[in-house]
Design a protein around this motif. Structure first.
Motif, PDB file in Angstrom:
ATOM      1  N   LEU A 191       0.816  -0.960   0.240  1.00 49.02           N
ATOM      2  CA  LEU A 191       0.069   0.019  -0.024  1.00 49.02           C
ATOM      3  C   LEU A 191       0.941   1.168   0.070  1.00 49.02           C
ATOM      4  O   LEU A 191       0.468   2.314  -0.538  1.00 49.02           O
ATOM      5  CB  LEU A 191      -0.944   0.037   1.374  1.00 49.02           C
ATOM      6  CG  LEU A 191      -2.121  -1.116   1.076  1.00 49.02           C
ATOM      7  CD1 LEU A 191      -2.769  -1.023   2.490  1.00 49.02           C
ATOM      8  CD2 LEU A 191      -3.050  -0.831  -0.112  1.00 49.02           C
ATOM      9  N   GLN A 203       1.554   1.456  -3.692  1.00 47.01           N
ATOM     10  CA  GLN A 203       0.324   1.563  -4.449  1.00 47.01           C
ATOM     11  C   GLN A 203      -0.529   2.856  -4.149  1.00 47.01           C
ATOM     12  O   GLN A 203      -1.189   3.342  -5.241  1.00 47.01           O
ATOM     13  CB  GLN A 203      -0.375   0.359  -4.674  1.00 47.01           C
ATOM     14  CG  GLN A 203       0.405  -0.759  -5.396  1.00 47.01           C
ATOM     15  CD  GLN A 203      -0.306  -1.995  -5.097  1.00 47.01           C
ATOM     16  OE1 GLN A 203      -1.349  -2.428  -4.371  1.00 47.01           O
ATOM     17  NE2 GLN A 203       0.242  -3.009  -6.027  1.00 47.01           N
ATOM     18  N   CYS A 204      -0.668   3.047  -2.944  1.00 48.42           N
ATOM     19  CA  CYS A 204      -1.713   4.030  -2.642  1.00 48.42           C
ATOM     20  C   CYS A 204      -1.198   5.299  -1.743  1.00 48.42           C
ATOM     21  O   CYS A 204      -0.397   5.159  -0.895  1.00 48.42           O
ATOM     22  CB  CYS A 204      -2.758   3.231  -1.709  1.00 48.42           C
ATOM     23  SG  CYS A 204      -4.145   4.288  -1.160  1.00 48.42           S
ATOM     24  N   LEU A 240      -7.623   5.856   2.794  1.00 45.33           N
ATOM     25  CA  LEU A 240      -7.839   4.501   2.000  1.00 45.33           C
ATOM     26  C   LEU A 240      -6.835   3.437   2.348  1.00 45.33           C
ATOM     27  O   LEU A 240      -7.269   2.429   2.627  1.00 45.33           O
ATOM     28  CB  LEU A 240      -7.775   5.161   0.496  1.00 45.33           C
ATOM     29  CG  LEU A 240      -7.950   3.869  -0.318  1.00 45.33           C
ATOM     30  CD1 LEU A 240      -9.359   3.118  -0.113  1.00 45.33           C
ATOM     31  CD2 LEU A 240      -7.765   4.090  -1.805  1.00 45.33           C
ATOM     32  N   SER A 241      -5.818   3.785   2.848  1.00 51.21           N
ATOM     33  CA  SER A 241      -4.597   2.766   3.104  1.00 51.21           C
ATOM     34  C   SER A 241      -5.140   2.324   4.513  1.00 51.21           C
ATOM     35  O   SER A 241      -5.016   1.131   4.937  1.00 51.21           O
ATOM     36  CB  SER A 241      -3.210   3.290   3.227  1.00 51.21           C
ATOM     37  OG  SER A 241      -3.011   3.667   1.953  1.00 51.21           O
ATOM     38  N   SER A 269      -2.350  -2.173  -9.131  1.00 49.54           N
ATOM     39  CA  SER A 269      -3.227  -1.138  -8.517  1.00 49.54           C
ATOM     40  C   SER A 269      -2.271   0.221  -8.418  1.00 49.54           C
ATOM     41  O   SER A 269      -1.189  -0.082  -7.981  1.00 49.54           O
ATOM     42  CB  SER A 269      -4.051  -1.445  -7.237  1.00 49.54           C
ATOM     43  OG  SER A 269      -4.695  -2.410  -7.485  1.00 49.54           O
ATOM     44  N   VAL A 318      -3.003   4.440  -6.865  1.00 45.83           N
ATOM     45  CA  VAL A 318      -3.820   5.534  -6.888  1.00 45.83           C
ATOM     46  C   VAL A 318      -3.120   6.622  -6.228  1.00 45.83           C
ATOM     47  O   VAL A 318      -2.346   6.353  -5.022  1.00 45.83           O
ATOM     48  CB  VAL A 318      -5.074   5.007  -6.019  1.00 45.83           C
ATOM     49  CG1 VAL A 318      -4.858   4.452  -4.810  1.00 45.83           C
ATOM     50  CG2 VAL A 318      -6.160   6.442  -6.032  1.00 45.83           C
ATOM     51  N   SER A 319      -3.043   7.893  -6.581  1.00 48.91           N
ATOM     52  CA  SER A 319      -2.499   9.054  -5.805  1.00 48.91           C
ATOM     53  C   SER A 319      -3.450  10.336  -5.792  1.00 48.91           C
ATOM     54  O   SER A 319      -3.265  11.251  -5.159  1.00 48.91           O
ATOM     55  CB  SER A 319      -1.238   9.237  -6.584  1.00 48.91           C
ATOM     56  OG  SER A 319      -1.768   9.859  -8.106  1.00 48.91           O
ATOM     57  N   GLU A 349     -12.325  12.086  -0.464  1.00 48.89           N
ATOM     58  CA  GLU A 349     -11.639  10.919   0.175  1.00 48.89           C
ATOM     59  C   GLU A 349     -12.576  10.007   0.921  1.00 48.89           C
ATOM     60  O   GLU A 349     -12.442   8.865   0.729  1.00 48.89           O
ATOM     61  CB  GLU A 349     -10.297  11.307   0.799  1.00 48.89           C
ATOM     62  CG  GLU A 349      -9.415   9.850   1.010  1.00 48.89           C
ATOM     63  CD  GLU A 349      -7.921  10.614   1.474  1.00 48.89           C
ATOM     64  OE1 GLU A 349      -7.332   9.302   1.844  1.00 48.89           O
ATOM     65  OE2 GLU A 349      -7.696  11.620   1.593  1.00 48.89           O
TER      66      GLU A 349
END
Length: 526
Positions: free
Chosen positions: A372, A375-376, A381-382, A405, A407-408, A416
């Motif tokens: 995570l 990727q995040c 969200l994490s 996956s 996402v930024s 969010e």
């Protein structure tokens, strides 16, 4: 004089006035219609008899006996008062009074038929009295006028018909006035009971007080009757839903059908069940609304609502607290079991297995955290995904985030918090569909393309083909307990607000729900 007595006298006066106007209007009109009907009968008979070949031949040769015999036979099948046949010179060849046959026809209205061959209606005084008659020419085979026919109804006959037919109507009218008077008395007493003995000024004060209370209420309030028509709407409801005219002045929606004024996807319906604090769309605005039925005999319902913006922050904070609480509960339960196992292994002196168990658990969670971190770039969200990972472990379900996956940033139109709500509800729905020990849920999320893509796949029981189009509706759920059937409905609401769309692909053993939303062009730089 009390208000109820004024009502009684006013209704009686109006009733009598209406009866008089009706009589003065209808009677002359009915007489005109009667004359028109009689004229039509005379015309049809006159024209048809004039076309009889036997009559035309008899008149052509001046056979008075044949004409008289023919006309006498016609009296048996006609309701006309007289049928007069005349020759070219205007002398009678047939007449109800036999002694007058051969004499000149009276009335002075037959020249046009004999000379020009015209057909026409006439009202004149003849030997039998004033009558309404229709005159037609009789022509021979060569087209020459050889005589005329006159079929008529005496005015006295029309008067008699009117008397015969109007007496029952007059009696009915009098009876109607009498019974209407009784009904008016009943209505007056009913109004008195309905007003609970109050005078109009007292009712006006009560109505003003009700309006003041409604407009002082901070929530928007709309009352709807059994026919789905608006019966009350306070100031906040009109303001929030922009029920105003061009210059900003609220316009009256009282009496309008609620579906014509408020686009609510059926939420504002008097026939729907009660619901409390549900998210809905009113005229394109997201609101938190409740619907309560009034019950019989009133029927209908009352809808109260507030804009979601006013309570969305509190709701989001409570949602986060619930998620963190659930994650902490799961983690406490999980760590309590593992610590108990590790403690038992240490007491038994089996430290190698204890260390191996610690390394196994740490490695699994650390892999997710490391994944995570790459990727995040969204912390909230994490945190959500780590909590879902622990919940999956508790339910013995495999949960993973797809390796590709990335996402930024959040998509256009979603915060969010809303993004976490969408993903969290999709994952929870997949967890519910999966069986313990064999369930597998995978999340793919990416904002690298032109669209922000969220895809959740599971190997659960799937969605029946006839339910795919309904799973995103409020209250639709595979569970029978109260409170379910909201998650996917909220997902649909959030996605529609952001201008996105949802695709569902499901069969037994595999379900995939994919969401597409326009991606945010400027991403978070890390």
């Amino acid at each position: 004089m009390t208000f109820n007595k004024k009502i009684l006298l006013s209704l009686l006066a109006v009733l009598l006035l209406q009866a008089a106007v009706w009589w003065l209007t209808v009677v002359p009109k009915a007489m005109t219609i009667l004359r028109q009907e009689v004229a039509a009968r005379a015309m049809v008979q006159s024209r048809q008899i004039a076309e009889l070949d036997t009559l035309r031949r008899a008149v052509s040769v001046g056979d008075v006996d044949a004409v008289k015999a023919l006309v006498d036979g016609l009296y048996a099948v006609t309701d006309a008062d007289f049928i007069v046949i005349g020759d070219k010179q205007g002398h009678r060849m047939a007449h109800p009074i036999a002694e007058r046959i051969g004499e000149p026809i009276m009335g002075g209205d037959i020249e046009a038929a004999l000379q020009s061959g015209e057909h026409y209606l006439s009202e004149s005084v003849g030997s039998l009295g004033r009558s309404l008659r229709y005159i037609s020419p009789i022509v021979d085979d060569d087209g020459r006028v050889v005589g005329m026919i006159k079929v008529g109804y005496l005015i006295d006959t029309l008067t008699e018909w009117k008397r015969v037919h109007w007496w029952p109507i007059f009696i009915i009218a009098i009876s109607t006035v009498f019974f209407s008077s009784l009904f008016t008395l009943v209505i007056s007493r009913w109004i008195r009971r309905g007003m609970q003995g109050l005078e109009p000024d007292q009712l006006v004060r009560m109505l003003d007080l009700k309006r003041v209370v409604l407009n002082a209420t901070h929530e928007g309030v709309i009352a709807i009757d059994k026919q789905n028509c608006i019966v009350e709407c306070n100031r906040n409801a009109a303001h929030w839903l922009e029920l105003t005219t061009g210059n900003g002045t609220p316009f009256s929606v009282i009496g309008a059908n609620v579906d014509d004024v408020i686009q609510s996807d059926g939420f504002c319906s008097a026939r729907s069940r009660d619901i409390s604090d549900a998210m809905a769309q009113f005229n394109g605005k997201t609101v938190i609304a409740s619907r309560v039925h009034l019950g019989e005999p009133l029927g209908g319902c009352v809808v109260s609502f507030r804009l979601r913006d006013e309570i969305s922050l509190l709701t989001q904070q409570l949602s986060q607290i619930r998620q963190h609480t659930e994650s902490l509960r799961i983690m406490r339960h999980e760590y309590a079991n593992k610590l108990t196992t590790i403690g038992g292994l240490i007491q038994m002196g089996n430290t190698d297995k204890a260390l191996a168990l610690i390394d196994l658990h740490s490695a699994g969670q650390q892999r997710l955290v490391d994944q995570l971190a790459v990727q995040c770039q969204l912390d909230m969200l994490s945190g959500l995904l780590i909590g879902k990972y622990h919940r999956a472990q508790e339910q013995q379900i495999t949960f993973k985030v797809a390796e590709d996956s990335a996402v930024s940033s959040v998509p256009l139109g979603l915060s969010e918090e809303a993004l976490c709500a969408v993903i969290g509800n999709l994952i929870d729905n997949s967890f519910t569909a999966c069986a313990p020990n064999a369930g597998c849920v995978e999340l793919f999320i990416s904002d690298k393309g032109a669209e922000f893509v969220i895809s959740v796949t599971d190997n659960g029981i799937g969605i029946a083909a006839d339910e795919v189009n309904h799973v995103f509706q409020m209250g639709v759920s595979s569970k029978s307990e109260q409170g379910h059937g909201i998650g996917l409905y909220l997902v649909k609401r959030y996605v529609e607000e952001a201008g996105g769309y949802i695709e569902v692909d499901s069969e037994p053993g595999m379900t995939n729900i994919t969401i597409y939303i326009a991606a945010l062009k400027e991403r978070v730089q890390c």
